[in-house]
Design a protein around this motif. Structure first.
Motif, PDB file in Angstrom:
ATOM      1  N   HIS A 204       0.828  -1.031   0.047  1.00  0.00           N
ATOM      2  CA  HIS A 204      -0.163   0.076   0.146  1.00  0.00           C
ATOM      3  C   HIS A 204       0.888   1.353   0.004  1.00  0.00           C
ATOM      4  N   GLY A 205       1.925   1.279  -0.190  1.00  0.00           N
ATOM      5  CA  GLY A 205       2.926   2.427  -0.220  1.00  0.00           C
ATOM      6  C   GLY A 205       2.564   3.278  -1.360  1.00  0.00           C
ATOM      7  N   PHE A 206       1.903   2.850  -2.217  1.00  0.00           N
ATOM      8  CA  PHE A 206       1.496   3.733  -3.388  1.00  0.00           C
ATOM      9  C   PHE A 206       0.356   4.819  -3.016  1.00  0.00           C
ATOM     10  N   ARG A 207      -0.158   4.419  -1.889  1.00  0.00           N
ATOM     11  CA  ARG A 207      -1.156   5.520  -1.144  1.00  0.00           C
ATOM     12  C   ARG A 207      -0.636   6.364  -0.340  1.00  0.00           C
ATOM     13  N   VAL A 208       0.874   6.200  -0.012  1.00  0.00           N
ATOM     14  CA  VAL A 208       1.334   7.393   1.003  1.00  0.00           C
ATOM     15  C   VAL A 208       1.595   8.726   0.199  1.00  0.00           C
ATOM     16  N   PRO A 209       1.157   9.575   0.520  1.00  0.00           N
ATOM     17  CA  PRO A 209       1.544  10.891  -0.110  1.00  0.00           C
ATOM     18  C   PRO A 209       3.107  11.333   0.055  1.00  0.00           C
ATOM     19  N   LEU A 210       3.136  12.002  -1.094  1.00  0.00           N
ATOM     20  CA  LEU A 210       4.896  12.329  -1.164  1.00  0.00           C
ATOM     21  C   LEU A 210       5.021  13.635  -0.520  1.00  0.00           C
ATOM     22  N   PRO A 211       6.044  13.748   0.199  1.00  0.00           N
ATOM     23  CA  PRO A 211       6.461  15.194   0.880  1.00  0.00           C
ATOM     24  C   PRO A 211       6.702  16.324   0.060  1.00  0.00           C
ATOM     25  N   LEU A 212       6.551  17.361   0.201  1.00  0.00           N
ATOM     26  CA  LEU A 212       7.140  18.580  -0.618  1.00  0.00           C
ATOM     27  C   LEU A 212       8.309  18.931  -0.025  1.00  0.00           C
ATOM     28  N   HIS A 213       9.133  19.660  -0.948  1.00  0.00           N
ATOM     29  CA  HIS A 213      10.604  20.054  -0.287  1.00  0.00           C
ATOM     30  C   HIS A 213      10.980  21.095  -1.158  1.00  0.00           C
ATOM     31  N   GLY A 214      11.970  22.094  -0.511  1.00  0.00           N
ATOM     32  CA  GLY A 214      12.230  23.188  -1.068  1.00  0.00           C
ATOM     33  C   GLY A 214      11.360  24.432  -1.048  1.00  0.00           C
ATOM     34  N   GLN A 215      11.144  25.312  -2.209  1.00  0.00           N
ATOM     35  CA  GLN A 215      10.253  26.172  -2.381  1.00  0.00           C
ATOM     36  C   GLN A 215       9.050  25.659  -2.473  1.00  0.00           C
ATOM     37  N   ASN A 216       8.712  24.484  -2.817  1.00  0.00           N
ATOM     38  CA  ASN A 216       7.102  24.002  -2.833  1.00  0.00           C
ATOM     39  C   ASN A 216       6.745  23.524  -1.651  1.00  0.00           C
ATOM     40  N   ARG A 217       7.555  23.306  -0.656  1.00  0.00           N
ATOM     41  CA  ARG A 217       7.276  23.187   0.742  1.00  0.00           C
ATOM     42  C   ARG A 217       6.847  24.553   1.361  1.00  0.00           C
ATOM     43  N   CYS A 218       7.646  25.330   1.284  1.00  0.00           N
ATOM     44  CA  CYS A 218       7.133  26.890   1.506  1.00  0.00           C
ATOM     45  C   CYS A 218       6.195  27.248   1.145  1.00  0.00           C
ATOM     46  N   ASP A 219       5.769  27.085  -0.122  1.00  0.00           N
ATOM     47  CA  ASP A 219       4.647  27.216  -0.774  1.00  0.00           C
ATOM     48  C   ASP A 219       3.421  26.677  -0.071  1.00  0.00           C
ATOM     49  N   GLY A 220       3.578  25.332  -0.026  1.00  0.00           N
ATOM     50  CA  GLY A 220       2.457  24.532   0.580  1.00  0.00           C
ATOM     51  C   GLY A 220       2.238  25.182   1.936  1.00  0.00           C
ATOM     52  N   ILE A 221       3.038  25.331   2.851  1.00  0.00           N
ATOM     53  CA  ILE A 221       2.765  25.646   4.227  1.00  0.00           C
ATOM     54  C   ILE A 221       1.964  27.158   4.170  1.00  0.00           C
ATOM     55  N   ALA A 222       2.388  28.066   2.992  1.00  0.00           N
ATOM     56  CA  ALA A 222       1.539  29.294   3.108  1.00  0.00           C
ATOM     57  C   ALA A 222       0.484  28.857   2.549  1.00  0.00           C
ATOM     58  N   ALA A 223       0.058  28.096   1.841  1.00  0.00           N
ATOM     59  CA  ALA A 223      -1.232  27.772   1.059  1.00  0.00           C
ATOM     60  C   ALA A 223      -2.179  27.259   2.432  1.00  0.00           C
ATOM     61  N   VAL A 224      -1.510  26.500   3.112  1.00  0.00           N
ATOM     62  CA  VAL A 224      -2.423  25.938   4.162  1.00  0.00           C
ATOM     63  C   VAL A 224      -2.680  26.938   5.143  1.00  0.00           C
ATOM     64  N   ARG A 225      -1.895  27.716   5.351  1.00  0.00           N
ATOM     65  CA  ARG A 225      -2.183  29.020   6.345  1.00  0.00           C
ATOM     66  C   ARG A 225      -3.590  29.614   5.801  1.00  0.00           C
ATOM     67  N   ARG A 226      -3.440  30.028   4.489  1.00  0.00           N
ATOM     68  CA  ARG A 226      -4.511  30.883   3.677  1.00  0.00           C
ATOM     69  C   ARG A 226      -5.944  30.053   3.822  1.00  0.00           C
ATOM     70  N   ILE A 227      -5.715  28.741   3.582  1.00  0.00           N
ATOM     71  CA  ILE A 227      -6.957  28.097   3.410  1.00  0.00           C
ATOM     72  C   ILE A 227      -7.754  27.707   4.840  1.00  0.00           C
ATOM     73  N   GLU A 228      -6.847  27.715   5.886  1.00  0.00           N
ATOM     74  CA  GLU A 228      -7.313  27.551   7.256  1.00  0.00           C
ATOM     75  C   GLU A 228      -7.903  28.895   7.644  1.00  0.00           C
TER      76      GLU A 228
ATOM     77  N   ALA B 113      -5.752  21.736   7.455  1.00  0.00           N
ATOM     78  CA  ALA B 113      -5.325  21.544   5.747  1.00  0.00           C
ATOM     79  C   ALA B 113      -3.958  21.021   5.748  1.00  0.00           C
ATOM     80  N   ASP B 114      -3.639  20.251   4.801  1.00  0.00           N
ATOM     81  CA  ASP B 114      -2.193  19.623   4.485  1.00  0.00           C
ATOM     82  C   ASP B 114      -1.970  19.982   3.051  1.00  0.00           C
ATOM     83  N   ALA B 115      -0.563  20.078   2.696  1.00  0.00           N
ATOM     84  CA  ALA B 115       0.068  20.212   1.559  1.00  0.00           C
ATOM     85  C   ALA B 115       0.759  18.955   1.101  1.00  0.00           C
ATOM     86  N   PHE B 116       0.710  18.437   0.045  1.00  0.00           N
ATOM     87  CA  PHE B 116       1.608  17.387  -0.282  1.00  0.00           C
ATOM     88  C   PHE B 116       1.719  17.288  -1.718  1.00  0.00           C
ATOM     89  N   ALA B 117       2.846  16.438  -2.354  1.00  0.00           N
ATOM     90  CA  ALA B 117       3.301  16.551  -3.707  1.00  0.00           C
ATOM     91  C   ALA B 117       2.664  15.435  -4.531  1.00  0.00           C
TER      92      ALA B 117
END
Length: 127
Positions: free
Chosen positions: A21-45, A108-112
């Motif tokens: 079931h590893g194919f169902r585990v979300p991929l983490p974000l890295h670098g700028q995408n991680r920063c963008d994800g954190i910002a998006a989560v805050r905006r959504i919440e 909210a959560d952000a992933f790749a």
């Protein structure tokens, strides 16, 4: 841990659930995408919190708040999550944004995405 009667290490479990079931585990974000994800989560919440405080758990209201943040309507899904909750999924390539809102909290959560799968929805199937 080996038992007192065994002569070697414990036999590894034959359950391959995690492997299969590893194919169902979300991929983490890295670098700028991680920063963008954190910002998006805050905006959504922040955008959904007024709905939560009012007790507005209508998926249409949730979707409207999310599209109000600039996400295209065709990339935002919202759905009932119990009698007093709503869930959502946003495809904002390269980000996937998902979360829930209920009477207690907005999360909210952000992933790749997922391995070997295009899109942000949880893949079905496997091997």
């Amino acid at each position: 841990m080996p038992s007192a009667n065994s002569s070697g290490p414990a036999t590894p479990p034959t359950d391959h659930y995690a492997e299969n079931h590893g194919f169902r585990v979300p991929l983490p974000l890295h670098g700028q995408n991680r920063c963008d994800g954190i910002a998006a989560v805050r905006r959504i919440e922040t955008a959904l919190e007024p709905l939560r405080k009012r007790g507005d758990f209508d998926p249409v209201s949730t979707r409207s708040a999310l599209t109000g943040l600039g996400y295209p309507a065709g990339k935002v899904r919202s759905y009932e999550n119990g009698p007093t909750g709503v869930g959502f999924l946003i495809e904002a390539s390269p980000l996937c944004l998902e979360g829930t809102m209920n009477s207690m909290t907005t999360k909210a959560d952000a992933f790749a995405g997922y391995p070997d799968h295009s899109g942000c929805d949880v893949p079905s199937g496997g091997h």
